[in-house]
Design a protein around this motif. Structure first.
Motif, PDB file in Angstrom:
ATOM      1  N   THR A  81       0.819  -1.216   0.000  1.00 13.25           N
ATOM      2  CA  THR A  81       0.000   0.000   0.000  1.00 13.25           C
ATOM      3  C   THR A  81       0.849   1.260   0.000  1.00 13.25           C
ATOM      4  O   THR A  81       0.349   2.338  -0.233  1.00 13.25           O
ATOM      5  N   GLY A  82       2.117   1.145   0.306  1.00 16.42           N
ATOM      6  CA  GLY A  82       2.987   2.330   0.358  1.00 16.42           C
ATOM      7  C   GLY A  82       3.707   2.402   1.683  1.00 16.42           C
ATOM      8  O   GLY A  82       3.865   1.392   2.365  1.00 16.42           O
ATOM      9  N   GLY A  83       4.153   3.578   2.030  1.00 17.34           N
ATOM     10  CA  GLY A  83       4.894   3.748   3.279  1.00 17.34           C
ATOM     11  C   GLY A  83       6.360   3.456   3.080  1.00 17.34           C
ATOM     12  O   GLY A  83       6.795   3.067   1.995  1.00 17.34           O
ATOM     13  N   PRO A  98       7.139   6.422  -2.898  1.00 12.31           N
ATOM     14  CA  PRO A  98       6.414   5.213  -2.528  1.00 12.31           C
ATOM     15  C   PRO A  98       6.133   4.323  -3.730  1.00 12.31           C
ATOM     16  O   PRO A  98       5.048   4.325  -4.273  1.00 12.31           O
ATOM     17  N   VAL A  99       7.123   3.600  -4.157  1.00 15.35           N
ATOM     18  CA  VAL A  99       6.957   2.649  -5.257  1.00 15.35           C
ATOM     19  C   VAL A  99       7.515   1.330  -4.774  1.00 15.35           C
ATOM     20  O   VAL A  99       8.578   1.291  -4.166  1.00 15.35           O
ATOM     21  N   PRO A 124       0.290   3.591  -4.552  1.00 14.18           N
ATOM     22  CA  PRO A 124       1.112   3.847  -3.356  1.00 14.18           C
ATOM     23  C   PRO A 124       0.641   5.077  -2.576  1.00 14.18           C
ATOM     24  O   PRO A 124       0.330   6.112  -3.169  1.00 14.18           O
ATOM     25  N   ILE A 125       0.600   4.925  -1.285  1.00 16.27           N
ATOM     26  CA  ILE A 125       0.082   6.021  -0.469  1.00 16.27           C
ATOM     27  C   ILE A 125       0.883   6.128   0.824  1.00 16.27           C
ATOM     28  O   ILE A 125       1.303   5.121   1.398  1.00 16.27           O
ATOM     29  N   HIS A 156       2.661  -1.421   4.811  1.00 20.16           N
ATOM     30  CA  HIS A 156       1.901  -0.232   5.201  1.00 20.16           C
ATOM     31  C   HIS A 156       2.820   0.769   5.891  1.00 20.16           C
ATOM     32  O   HIS A 156       3.736   0.382   6.606  1.00 20.16           O
ATOM     33  N   GLY A 157       2.585   2.049   5.699  1.00 21.58           N
ATOM     34  CA  GLY A 157       3.310   3.079   6.453  1.00 21.58           C
ATOM     35  C   GLY A 157       2.999   2.908   7.928  1.00 21.58           C
ATOM     36  O   GLY A 157       1.935   2.416   8.291  1.00 21.58           O
ATOM     37  N   THR A 158       3.936   3.305   8.777  1.00 25.48           N
ATOM     38  CA  THR A 158       3.735   3.003  10.201  1.00 25.48           C
ATOM     39  C   THR A 158       2.872   4.038  10.935  1.00 25.48           C
ATOM     40  O   THR A 158       2.282   3.721  11.948  1.00 25.48           O
ATOM     41  N   ASP A 159       2.807   5.272  10.420  1.00 23.31           N
ATOM     42  CA  ASP A 159       2.145   6.325  11.189  1.00 23.31           C
ATOM     43  C   ASP A 159       0.703   5.993  11.553  1.00 23.31           C
ATOM     44  O   ASP A 159       0.267   6.225  12.677  1.00 23.31           O
TER      45      ASP A 159
END
Lengths: 410, 562
Positions: A81-83, A98-99, A124-125, A156-159
């Motif tokens: 999903t990105g991150g 984010p690729v 990607p986000i 996934h991004g952690t935030d």
């Protein structure tokens, strides 16, 4: 003096700077600065009007990337999903984008060859740009995978990973295979990245008998162990450490160290039943962090138009009495209020002080030791999937392990 | 663990591949000055302004073009010396030059970097580092290949280094100034890292010339006789009853013993400047093996009666050599590949690599030379405009060597000749270190130029200034003067008495200033006492040692007041 108008990024150039002839690759430029990579590998940044370009030639930089491929035999789906974990660095500019390149998996994860996997790339986000709509889209992909009996590993991004993990946890009343969110605190361009060990561990966990949504991250700052934490009980407790994720009050569901994984007791096993899935979410919802400056107007502005509001109150669950009138009128208009604590540990208890008792009388639902983030997502799920008269009952009932009746850590 | 990522061109750096083969793990010891940034658990904060000013000032001093904007880079380093796997580095200045006795020498660049971790120890495939030094600002000053001789190299280092030491910009400590010596005599570039002393620059270049000359002969020999193939055979059975302590220890710690024949190589393993054995031994150590012994150095190390059976087992003829290698069995394949590749490298005389200087003055293989494709921008640090630093940087400009010499002489009351020796022989750092402890310029100079060399002679080894400083720091509340220091040094360095004990001995043997003062008063009342006979008289009154100069001063004071 310069021929900057004609020089393009990515060109090899020869130029004169302070009477010295130099050469390099023009990495980027704006109206004021050139960023040039010298043949020594160093980049320099020089004002546009300080250099004279005397020669330029085009070069091609090839990017290796392998497209994702379908695998009918797959046992696990890797959903990017990105991150940070699914980002790549552009070595020329240094920018992290984010690729996700599935090709890097084979190069860097020693155990991946023993897994049959399929990579699914989403748009990607970055974590901070996540929305409930995207949770729902991820939910749908996970649902399809569950139907096929596949585990899911979500990069996934952690935030905001805890929010997504909670959303997925509430969408599925039971899971046939583990659903694992993996992030990293150090991007994969760094030799010291935590991405690959976390992924290696996630793959091992994906084969375990775990019927829950978990977050898979470093257990300590050393590369010695990785833990799988219960999604609805997990918080990002540090902005940068590798072991930022903790699940206060509950031990990890599983641990990975020395190339083997163990599942801890108390973890819910995979379900044999048909997967029941509902991604409906009430989106007129808010999480309000109370502070001493907050006046009735602020409070009203934040809560009006919302059907559900989770308050992160002070201490055991308080807000200033000057907000009571506003709260009363919003409640009359149909807004449901819930109380969590903004403390980093402990639970709300609204019987101890008079403010708490008054808030309970005003209809505020105390949510025990549920985390504010989890409470928001749970309320969104409950409001959209249960009749209104069941709302309070469901909110104070433990559904996925989000609510602990006893705190046992001393 | 440090992963290995490929660079922007998709190629992987040779130094990175080397580290990947070694498959080591790293442990870090946290020190008082460590923080999360050092542990790579937090992004770096703002650049150190003090360091920036000094780097800009140095750039101006060395006649460089100072960059108007500074762009930090990440230089990939995966030997564990940086927790992140890269070193932060930025160009501050380029294109400078200095004048030397043998003509101008161009300065390629001045970079402001972060220092790496100090290695504490290595055991098998685990390396332990200390975080203590990591992140300390480090200025890297590189020259173009304009240096003409070993002496010239030393002069250039002195011209660059002395003003920085004199300006007090360097951290106190043995490794705060280091030279990476790049050397070439036509067989590729050899970089010798971590040369600390100016005098070592000359000697390591000489050693390297000798080594490469020797290898050239070995190469010619190999070309003529053919490159032997190393094939390691497990031969623990030959050593079951060995009396060799080294081998017994190795076996006890779980290492296996391998042997291989080197066809036709007898006499080139070790003979004069022919040292093929050391080249192979360096490789064994670099890749995590226990060690290597070869037939040219045997019998030795308790190995004697095994020689016959080894030669027999390997089918060695008269001109053949053999090697004994101790290592973990899983290294066998890697070690064979690397040893054979070393033979090929020597035969081809493609000697480019990074080496390090051993304490005995020899150099050893460290790793392949890194390629150019190992840098990309540090995105956590924005591009820095240096304009706000310029004004202050100009104020703190370092002064040239000649001025340093006269300044030191004037400021600390030592002769210009002594000052010159101290500066030119690269002892300024130690001088300032002593000065900080004993606050006496002429005594500091005396220690460096006379006392240390004398005691080094009698102790039979070279005593470093840092060791003396450490000893002096351990002195209890006691008069630090020429006599006490010299006495403490004698018993510490010559008799190996521990530091604390040495000072205890000093206290037992010397009069304290209080006791001396009492004794002088007593002597002053002797009827025929005079300045001429004071000292012998005092000696008659006590068994303990004292400083005659101090006693005389006390005596004069007593006389004056009476």
């Amino acid at each position: 003096m310069s021929s900057s108008a004609t020089a393009k990024s990515g060109e090899r150039i020869k130029f004169i700077y302070q009477k010295m002839e130099m050469s390099g690759i023009l990495v980027s430029h704006d109206s004021r600065q050139y960023n040039i990579k010298l043949s020594s590998g160093y980049n320099i940044s020089v004002p546009v009007d300080s250099i004279e370009i005397i020669h330029r030639e085009e070069i091609t930089v090839s990017h290796h990337s392998s497209p994702p491929s379908e695998n009918k035999e797959a046992e696990v789906e890797i959903i990017a999903t990105g991150g940070t974990i699914a980002s790549r660095v552009d070595y020329l500019t240094g920018a992290v984008t984010p690729v996700f390149d599935p090709g890097i998996l084979g190069e860097n994860i020693p155990n991946i060859t023993s897994f049959r996997y399929e990579v699914k790339l989403m748009e990607p986000i970055l974590s901070e740009n996540m929305t409930p709509e995207i949770w729902q889209r991820i939910g749908k992909i996970v649902h399809e995978a569950q139907e096929k009996g596949r585990s899911c590993i979500i990069l996934h991004g952690t935030d905001t990973m805890s929010y997504t993990a909670s959303a997925l946890a509430f969408m599925f009343s039971s899971l046939k295979r583990p659903v694992i969110l993996v992030g990293s605190q150090r991007s994969s361009d760094r030799p010291s990245t935590d991405a690959y060990l976390n992924l290696e561990a996630a793959l091992e966990f994906s084969r375990q008998n775990i019927g829950e949504v978990g977050i898979c991250m470093h257990n300590s700052i050393s590369d010695t162990s990785v833990s799988l934490l219960r999604g609805v009980r997990t918080r990002k407790m540090h902005s940068s450490r590798r072991d930022a994720f903790r699940s206060p009050g509950v031990p990890p569901m599983a641990l990975y160290s020395n190339r083997s994984s163990t599942v801890e007791p108390g973890t819910i096993p995979c379900s044999m039943e048909k997967v029941s899935f509902s991604s409906s979410l009430e989106k007129r919802a808010a999480l309000v962090y109370f502070h001493p400056l907050m006046g009735p107007d602020d409070f009203h502005a934040m809560c009006s138009g919302k059907n559900i509001v989770v308050i992160a109150g002070t201490g055991m669950g308080h807000i200033s009495s000057r907000l009571f009138d506003s709260l009363k009128s919003l409640t009359r208009d149909g807004t449901k209020f819930m109380m969590t604590t903004q403390c980093l540990g402990g639970r709300v208890d609204m019987d101890v002080y008079s403010t708490g008792r008054q808030l309970t009388e005003l209809g505020v639902i105390p949510l025990g030791d549920m985390f504010p983030e989890t409470a928001l997502v749970k309320a969104m799920h409950v409001a959209a999937n249960y009749p209104a008269d069941k709302f309070k009952e469901m909110m104070i009932t433990d559904m996925r392990g989000e609510l602990l009746s006893r705190e046992v850590e001393f | 663990m440090l992963g290995t990522t490929s660079g922007e061109t998709g190629d992987t750096d040779p130094a990175v591949i080397y580290e990947r083969k070694r498959d080591r793990s790293f442990q870090y010891t946290i020190t008082d000055n460590s923080c999360l940034v050092d542990a790579d658990e937090e992004p770096p904060q703002d650049i150190n302004h003090e360091a920036m000013k000094k780097a800009i000032s140095t750039s101006m001093y060395l006649n460089c073009i100072t960059m108007s904007h500074v762009q930090y880079m990440r230089k990939i380093v995966v030997d564990g010396s940086n927790t992140s796997g890269f070193q932060r580095t930025a160009i501050i200045g380029i294109g400078g030059r200095i004048e030397t006795g043998m003509g101008p020498v161009r300065i390629s660049s001045i970079c402001l970097e972060e220092d790496s971790c100090r290695k504490i120890e290595q055991e098998g495939s685990t390396v332990e580092y200390s975080l203590g030094r990591l992140g300390i600002p480090l200025m890297e000053i590189s020259t173009e290949p304009d240096i003409k001789s070993p002496e010239h190299a030393r002069e250039v280092a002195e011209i660059i280094g002395a003003p920085l030491i004199a300006a007090g910009w360097l951290r106190k400590g043995a490794d705060s100034i280091r030279q990476d010596v790049n050397f070439s005599m036509g067989f590729g570039r050899v970089e010798i890292k971590g040369v600390q002393k100016l005098s070592d620059i000359e000697s390591c270049i000489r050693y390297e010339m000798e080594r490469q000359n020797g290898l050239r002969k070995v190469s010619e020999f190999l070309k003529g006789a053919g490159i032997p193939h190393i094939s390691l055979t497990e031969s623990g059975d030959l050593f079951e009853k060995t009396t060799s302590n080294i081998l017994r220890k190795s076996m006890k710690s779980g290492l296996s013993i391998y042997v291989s024949r080197l066809t036709g190589c007898a006499g080139i393993m070790k003979k004069g400047d022919l040292r093929l054995g050391k080249e192979l031994s360096d490789i064994v150590k670099a890749f995590g093996g226990g060690g290597l012994m070869h037939s040219d150095e045997l019998p030795a190390f308790g190995i004697d009666h095994e020689i016959g059976p080894i030669r027999e087992k390997l089918g060695c003829c008269d001109g053949d050599a053999f090697i004994i290698v101790t290592m973990r069995p899983q290294l066998k394949e890697l070690m064979e590949t690397e040893l054979n590749s070393r033979l090929k490298t020597i035969c081809d005389m493609t000697l480019s690599e990074t080496r390090y200087l051993n304490q005995d003055g020899t150099t050893s293989f460290l790793r392949p030379l890194p390629g150019g494709a190992r840098m990309y921008p540090e995105t956590d640090v924005p591009v820095i405009n240096i304009l706000p630093f310029m004004e202050e940087a100009e104020k703190i400009k370092p002064v040239p060597v000649e001025s340093v010499i006269s300044d030191i002489s004037e400021k600390y009351g030592i002769s210009i000749q002594d000052s010159e020796t101290i500066v030119r022989k690269g002892m300024l750092h130690e001088f300032l270190l002593f000065l900080e402890i004993i606050r006496d310029g002429s005594l500091s100079s005396r220690l460096l130029l006379h006392i240390i060399p004398e005691i080094s002679k009698t102790a039979g080894r070279e005593i470093r200034g840092e060791e003396v400083a450490e000893l002096m720091k351990k002195a209890p509340a006691f008069d630090l003067d020429r006599e006490t220091i010299e006495y403490a040094m004698k018993i510490h360095f010559e008799d190996n008495t521990p530091q604390e004990k040495a000072w205890e001995e000093v206290r037992k043997s010397f009069l304290s200033s209080g006791d001396l003062s009492l004794l002088v008063e007593k002597a002053a009342s002797i009827p025929d006492i005079s300045e001429k006979n004071l000292i012998p008289r005092l000696r008659g009154l006590t068994d303990k040692k004292f400083n005659p100069a101090v006693a005389m001063e006390m005596y004069k004071k007593v006389r004056k007041s009476s």
